[in-house]
Design a protein around this motif. Sequence first.
Motif, short mmCIF file in Angstrom:
data_model
loop_
_atom_site.label_atom_id
_atom_site.label_comp_id
_atom_site.label_asym_id
_atom_site.label_seq_id
_atom_site.Cartn_x
_atom_site.Cartn_y
_atom_site.Cartn_z
N PHE A 76 0.83 -1.20 0.00
CA PHE A 76 0.00 0.00 0.00
C PHE A 76 0.87 1.26 0.00
CE2 PHE A 76 -3.20 -2.89 1.97
CZ PHE A 76 -4.21 -2.69 1.05
N THR A 77 0.43 2.27 -0.74
CA THR A 77 1.10 3.57 -0.74
C THR A 77 0.02 4.64 -0.57
OG1 THR A 77 0.90 3.81 -3.15
CG2 THR A 77 2.90 2.76 -2.32
N THR A 78 0.13 5.44 0.47
CA THR A 78 -0.91 6.43 0.73
C THR A 78 -0.40 7.57 1.59
OG1 THR A 78 -3.15 6.75 1.60
CG2 THR A 78 -1.75 5.20 2.76
N ALA A 79 -1.07 8.71 1.51
CA ALA A 79 -0.72 9.87 2.32
C ALA A 79 -1.52 9.90 3.61
CB ALA A 79 -0.97 11.15 1.53
N TYR A 80 -2.45 8.95 3.76
CA TYR A 80 -3.37 8.99 4.89
C TYR A 80 -2.98 7.94 5.93
CZ TYR A 80 -6.22 11.74 1.71
OH TYR A 80 -6.67 12.70 0.85
N ASP A 81 -2.28 8.36 6.99
CA ASP A 81 -1.83 7.39 7.97
C ASP A 81 -2.97 6.80 8.79
OD1 ASP A 81 -2.42 9.62 9.45
OD2 ASP A 81 -0.44 9.81 10.36
N GLU A 82 -4.17 7.40 8.71
CA GLU A 82 -5.33 6.86 9.42
C GLU A 82 -5.71 5.49 8.89
OE1 GLU A 82 -9.09 9.06 7.52
OE2 GLU A 82 -7.27 10.28 7.61
N PHE A 83 -5.24 5.16 7.68
CA PHE A 83 -5.55 3.86 7.09
C PHE A 83 -4.50 2.81 7.46
CE2 PHE A 83 -7.92 6.71 4.33
CZ PHE A 83 -9.12 6.02 4.18
N ALA A 84 -3.44 3.23 8.16
CA ALA A 84 -2.34 2.31 8.44
C ALA A 84 -2.81 1.08 9.20
CB ALA A 84 -1.24 3.02 9.21
N LEU A 85 -3.59 1.29 10.24
CA LEU A 85 -4.04 0.17 11.05
C LEU A 85 -4.84 -0.81 10.21
CD1 LEU A 85 -4.29 -1.24 13.76
CD2 LEU A 85 -6.28 0.18 14.26
N LYS A 86 -5.73 -0.29 9.38
CA LYS A 86 -6.56 -1.14 8.54
C LYS A 86 -5.70 -1.92 7.55
CE LYS A 86 -10.95 -1.06 6.09
NZ LYS A 86 -12.07 -0.23 5.62
N ALA A 87 -4.68 -1.26 7.02
CA ALA A 87 -3.79 -1.92 6.07
C ALA A 87 -3.08 -3.10 6.73
CB ALA A 87 -2.77 -0.93 5.51
N PHE A 88 -2.65 -2.90 7.97
CA PHE A 88 -1.97 -3.99 8.66
C PHE A 88 -2.94 -5.10 9.03
CE2 PHE A 88 1.36 -0.73 9.73
CZ PHE A 88 2.36 -1.34 8.99
N GLU A 89 -4.21 -4.74 9.28
CA GLU A 89 -5.22 -5.75 9.58
C GLU A 89 -5.38 -6.71 8.40
OE1 GLU A 89 -8.84 -3.85 10.60
OE2 GLU A 89 -8.23 -3.37 12.64
N VAL A 90 -5.27 -6.19 7.19
CA VAL A 90 -5.44 -7.06 6.03
C VAL A 90 -4.16 -7.79 5.66
CG1 VAL A 90 -7.28 -5.63 5.06
CG2 VAL A 90 -4.95 -5.26 4.31
N ASN A 91 -3.11 -7.60 6.47
CA ASN A 91 -1.88 -8.35 6.29
C ASN A 91 -1.24 -8.10 4.92
OD1 ASN A 91 0.13 -10.13 7.07
ND2 ASN A 91 -0.88 -11.89 6.17
N ALA A 92 -1.19 -6.84 4.54
CA ALA A 92 -0.51 -6.48 3.29
C ALA A 92 0.98 -6.76 3.43
CB ALA A 92 -0.74 -5.01 2.97
N LEU A 93 1.65 -6.85 2.30
CA LEU A 93 3.10 -7.08 2.32
C LEU A 93 3.80 -5.96 3.07
CD1 LEU A 93 5.33 -8.95 1.22
CD2 LEU A 93 5.48 -7.42 -0.74
N ASP A 94 3.37 -4.71 2.83
CA ASP A 94 3.92 -3.57 3.55
C ASP A 94 3.02 -2.36 3.32
OD1 ASP A 94 5.56 -1.99 5.12
OD2 ASP A 94 7.40 -2.66 4.16
N TYR A 95 3.34 -1.29 4.02
CA TYR A 95 2.56 -0.06 3.99
C TYR A 95 3.53 1.11 3.92
CZ TYR A 95 -0.63 3.56 5.64
OH TYR A 95 -1.39 4.69 5.75
N LEU A 96 3.48 1.89 2.85
CA LEU A 96 4.39 3.01 2.66
C LEU A 96 3.62 4.32 2.73
CD1 LEU A 96 6.54 1.62 -0.31
CD2 LEU A 96 7.05 1.53 2.14
N LEU A 97 4.06 5.19 3.61
CA LEU A 97 3.42 6.50 3.78
C LEU A 97 4.07 7.51 2.85
CD1 LEU A 97 1.24 7.86 5.56
CD2 LEU A 97 3.08 8.54 7.12
#
Length: 238
Positions: A76-97
Amino acid sequence: MKTLIVDDERLARKELINLLKPFQQIEIVGEATDVEDAQEQIAKLKPELIFLDIQMPGKTGFDLLESLDAVPKVIFTTAYDEFALKAFEVNALDYLLKPIQPERLEEAINKLKVEETPPTAEIEKRTLGKEDQVFVKDGDKCWFVKLADVRLFESDGNYIKVYFGGNKPMIHKSLNALDERLDDRTFFRASRKHIINLGWVENIDTWFNGGLLVQLRGGEKIEVSRRQASRFKEKMSL
């Protein structure tokens, strides 16, 4: 690794492409500006990895994943850190802010496992086997689920209940359409309402009218219709 970049911002896509240049294992095969565009590109290009923005006009990155039968690896790549928790819940490979830092991108790339690419003919068939992963969204909860971990699909009206771990989320799909896509070496249509994962079968008993009663390791007991019983015995080498 064939890679698709999905982001509605042209400058963001350009920046990510530049940041990815040092990584020889990444082959950028396309760009998409929204969910509909991404769906077309994924069907055509069959990427193994997606860099995916979450917030886009119209539909979100989660909506895209929910629409796919089989989901590639996702960063995931996004400017919205409010979505970080949700991204980790779905077990993505990684999350880039955003803005993406080169060192964080390198960390994400290093998480990629080099896997053998299936033959082109196999990809074209789009049969979903136990090594494929699917994206399941139910309300605010989301999961990436490996099909090997799904023990049962159960039809419930216009929805399918997906059994994995202690979860039983509902997805809006047809059991008949799903049955056509699943690898019959792993999954078996036990009845009009159920598809079971043969790898999760724990016990088999005879049942009424020539049918069978199958117990899965998750505890569920599923009746195999008389019509399907002989095929099931062949599958299980009974």
